[in-house]
Design a protein around this motif. Structure first.
Motif, PDB file in Angstrom:
ATOM      1  N   VAL A 174       1.115   6.441  -9.511  1.00 52.65           N
ATOM      2  CA  VAL A 174       2.525   7.046  -9.049  1.00 52.65           C
ATOM      3  C   VAL A 174       2.630   8.501  -9.624  1.00 52.65           C
ATOM      4  CG1 VAL A 174       3.820   4.839  -9.000  1.00 52.65           C
ATOM      5  CG2 VAL A 174       3.695   6.120 -11.133  1.00 52.65           C
ATOM      6  N   PRO A 175       3.220   9.235  -8.725  1.00 54.49           N
ATOM      7  CA  PRO A 175       3.577  10.731  -9.193  1.00 54.49           C
ATOM      8  C   PRO A 175       3.784  10.891 -10.598  1.00 54.49           C
ATOM      9  CG  PRO A 175       4.694  10.396  -7.212  1.00 54.49           C
ATOM     10  CD  PRO A 175       4.021   8.969  -7.680  1.00 54.49           C
TER      11      PRO A 175
ATOM     12  N   GLN B 180      10.795   5.067  -6.682  1.00 58.99           N
ATOM     13  CA  GLN B 180       9.305   4.576  -6.261  1.00 58.99           C
ATOM     14  C   GLN B 180       8.352   3.589  -6.825  1.00 58.99           C
ATOM     15  OE1 GLN B 180       6.800   8.025  -5.797  1.00 58.99           O
ATOM     16  NE2 GLN B 180       5.040   6.813  -4.998  1.00 58.99           N
ATOM     17  N   ILE B 181       8.604   3.864  -8.446  1.00 55.53           N
ATOM     18  CA  ILE B 181       8.086   2.978  -9.334  1.00 55.53           C
ATOM     19  C   ILE B 181       8.636   1.512  -9.481  1.00 55.53           C
ATOM     20  CG2 ILE B 181       7.725   2.348 -11.914  1.00 55.53           C
ATOM     21  CD1 ILE B 181       7.455   5.509 -12.262  1.00 55.53           C
TER      22      ILE B 181
ATOM     23  N   LYS C  55       5.886  -0.719  -8.218  1.00 53.39           N
ATOM     24  CA  LYS C  55       5.357  -1.419  -9.377  1.00 53.39           C
ATOM     25  C   LYS C  55       5.913  -2.669  -9.757  1.00 53.39           C
ATOM     26  CE  LYS C  55       1.709   1.704  -9.308  1.00 53.39           C
ATOM     27  NZ  LYS C  55       0.292   1.579  -8.993  1.00 53.39           N
TER      28      LYS C  55
ATOM     29  N   ASP D 148       2.335   2.686 -16.299  1.00 55.67           N
ATOM     30  CA  ASP D 148       2.583   3.561 -14.987  1.00 55.67           C
ATOM     31  C   ASP D 148       3.766   4.544 -15.382  1.00 55.67           C
ATOM     32  OD1 ASP D 148       0.816   2.226 -13.127  1.00 55.67           O
ATOM     33  OD2 ASP D 148       2.201   0.763 -12.724  1.00 55.67           O
TER      34      ASP D 148
END
Lengths: 262, 388
Positions: A188-189, B21-22, B26, B47
């Motif tokens: 991920v970024p 987004q994570i 994820k 992450d």
């Protein structure tokens, strides 16, 4: 290790709509995203940098808004990126695209490794990686599923997937590889990356900047012409055979002969 | 979608985008499995580390990004939309890190915080014991001076990330006869002599988070592991909890939002009596109350977080409010979500039963909501007494 990753902006498959009458994609209102395989290519570059050090550059050919794709790659951790952009590049097939990308890569300098995604999900040709390797005069290993660094980064040992299994290939650098989604899980970024991406200066290089001949780029340099695009029809039939197994086998063989298959 | 404008900065918007987004890529795909297997979410912690999120609240001089309570709240709110067991594991490291950040010496900060910011090491906070829950002054774990060492004895209970974290901030009694003023804070490291882990708890919800006993059996740690001054332990614990509570409120907001999202999605699809159930006023009114209470909770959390970040020193009452209201909202909203999904909501095939099981802990941990009401009530009494 100096690494170049080639990426492409493609229409976001989750927002794509079809014009059923024309049989084409409706491009208006469709968001652009980085081609899914290219995330694996970026991750492969970043993982190699984490392992042996070096620099990861990313490049794309596309309209000015392709800068967004480069910014996203920077947010993931690549060091820098450029967009090769010129009205003359429009309508390029894979021959013209590989010519343009090769010119851009040569302009940027020498790379130990060029990484591409296996294919772009809009055109699905899988030709740009191998074509680019030919243009650059370096070996090419496609469909890489696993990767190991040998001899302090002078060589790679690669697992190349084939239809019937896989090959283990060793290749000396410089080389070009195309990668599969199974190679890695893209990261991920990071917040620092996102901040850097926002401020990053992303150069835009024109045909002139990379020294490309206008007859070899874009539509002018593309022998491929798409005549029509049609949606395939499925006219497969299903038939259940009855009776004892022997009778069913006889009936099946008869039907296969009838269909000209046997 | 019409949204309240909270006037987030560009950096804050980035935090929201990144954590969302994570969560989507994820956390959501694995949350049911993590819950089922009671599996510690190490992959997701990696992450979060890679994404610089452990650096969020740590000052830049110690490798952090120098964010405040608001940034932390924005991050955990989004993560909580995915799974609050994962979010709690992330947030617990900040809870454990705050005592070092607030009361540590420069040497202690230099030694520990850069690894915490990089996400290389998790921190756990050890206050609760079998007989000291809401009444933290009832701590029985002891620390005795012995030459150049402190020697710790006793057992801490229900410690989040116990066994997984590398660094532990522990409150122990150094002068029992002084009551709450006899408590002192220490840093204990995994691997210290005499420090071990007891049983791992099996829980109703929050199952991917590790909750474990810490056992100190003549645990010897160097003198310089004391945090703050001798006798300051209770104050350190209270200041830490005050600072962390808006984050728990933000977790409640995120969890409730996720439950609302599922409820509206389902109500628009589920057809009974020939129409989608969202066309029935009984369902509409439930959804309207859920959405309104979530927005009110979010506004409260953000307002308190910003007040703390603006430098307000006296914020115990405010942070208690920012924990109390959103976590009560989360319990109510997740319960209503199960009700709206009906029989499907009760099944593990849909995510809302887990949300409801998970929500309950928010009303209990980091100070029960009854204790939050005590804090608010006592502050009111004091404030109005001053006005005379």
């Amino acid at each position: 290790m100096k690494i170049a990753v080639c990426i492409k902006q493609v229409p976001d498959a989750s927002t794509v709509r079809f014009d059923k009458e024309k049989g084409t994609l409706v491009r208006e209102g469709v968001e652009s995203v980085i081609n899914p395989f290219d995330y694996n290519a970026i991750e492969a570059g970043l993982a190699l940098k984490d392992q042996v050090g070096g620099e990861v550059s990313v490049l794309t050919m596309g309209p000015p808004q392709a800068q967004d794709a480069i910014r996203e790659a920077i947010s993931l951790g690549v060091d820098n990126g450029i967009v090769v952009s010129d009205r003359a590049f429009a309508g390029a097939d894979t021959l013209a695209t590989t010519y343009t990308l090769a010119k851009a890569i040569n302009k940027l300098g020498a790379f130990d490794l060029v990484i591409c995604g296996k294919q772009a999900v809009d055109g699905d040709t899988a030709q740009v990686g191998p074509g680019l390797a030919v243009r650059l005069g370096i070996p090419c290993v496609t469909c890489v599923d696993d990767l190991e660094v040998l001899e302090d980064g002078r060589k790679l040992r690669l697992k190349r997937m084939c239809e019937q299994g896989y090959d283990i290939v060793e290749v000396e650098l410089p080389a070009l590889i195309t990668v599969l989604a199974s190679l890695n899980i893209p990261r991920v970024p990071s917040l620092k990356g996102k901040m850097r991406a926002k401020k990053a200066d992303i150069p835009m290089l024109s045909a002139e900047d990379i020294g490309a001949e206008t007859s070899k780029v874009g539509l002018a340099g593309s022998p491929t012409q798409v005549a029509t695009t049609t949606v395939p029809t499925f006219d497969a039939k299903r038939e259940m055979l009855e009776g004892e197994p022997e009778e069913q086998v006889d009936a099946l063989i008869g039907k296969l002969k009838e269909a000209g298959i046997l | 979608m019409s949204k309240v404008n909270y006037f987030l900065t560009e950096e804050q918007e980035m935090i929201v985008d990144l954590t969302r987004q994570i969560t989507e890529e994820k956390i959501i795909p694995v949350r049911a499995e993590l819950d089922r297997n009671e599996e510690f979410p190490w992959d997701i912690m990696k992450d979060l580390a890679q994404a610089d999120l452990f650096a969020l609240y740590i000052p830049e001089e110690y490798g952090g990004l120098g964010g405040g309570t608001m940034e932390n709240c924005l991050a955990v709110e989004q993560l909580a939309r995915g799974c609050i067991a994962v979010t709690t594991t992330f947030a617990a490291s900040a809870l454990g890190g705050y005592p070092i950040l607030l009361f540590g010496t420069d040497e202690q900060k230099q030694k520990y915080l850069p690894d915490v910011a990089a996400g290389k090491k998790l921190v756990a906070f050890g206050l609760t014991e079998a007989n000291a829950g809401s009444d933290a002054a009832g701590i029985q774990c002891t620390a005795v001076e012995d030459g150049d060492y402190w020697v710790l004895n006793g057992t801490k209970q229900w410690i989040t990330s116990g066994g997984e974290a590398e660094i532990y901030t522990i409150i122990a009694m150094t002068d029992r006869n002084k009551g709450a003023r006899g408590a002192t804070a220490f840093i204990v490291e995994k691997g210290d002599e005499g420090f071990s882990f007891g049983k791992k708890e099996k829980k109703m919800g929050l199952r991917a988070s590790s909750t474990r006993e810490l056992v100190f059996n003549d645990c010897r740690i160097p003198k310089d592991r004391i945090l703050g001054r001798r006798g300051q332990g209770f104050i350190i614990a209270m200041r830490t909890l005050d600072l962390a509570r808006p984050g728990i409120g933000a977790i409640g907001v995120g969890l409730a939002q996720a439950a609302l999202d599922e409820s509206v999605k389902y109500a628009r699809q589920r057809v009974q009596f020939g129409q989608p159930i969202i066309s029935f006023q009984a369902i509409q009114h439930m959804l309207a109350d859920m959405a309104t209470s979530i927005e009110a909770a979010r506004a409260l959390v953000y307002a308190v977080a910003r007040t703390i970040d603006a430098g307000e020193k006296n914020f115990s009452k405010l942070s208690a409010m920012a924990k109390l209201f959103p976590t009560d909202v989360a319990m109510k909203v997740t319960t209503d979500a199960v009700q709206i999904l009906g029989g499907y909501g009760y099944m593990q095939d849909y995510p809302v039963e887990k949300m409801m099981r998970d929500a309950k802990i928010l009303q209990i941990y980091e100070g029960t909501n009854q204790i939050q009401r005590n804090v608010i009530g006592q502050a009111l009494n004091k404030e109005y007494a001053k006005e005379g």
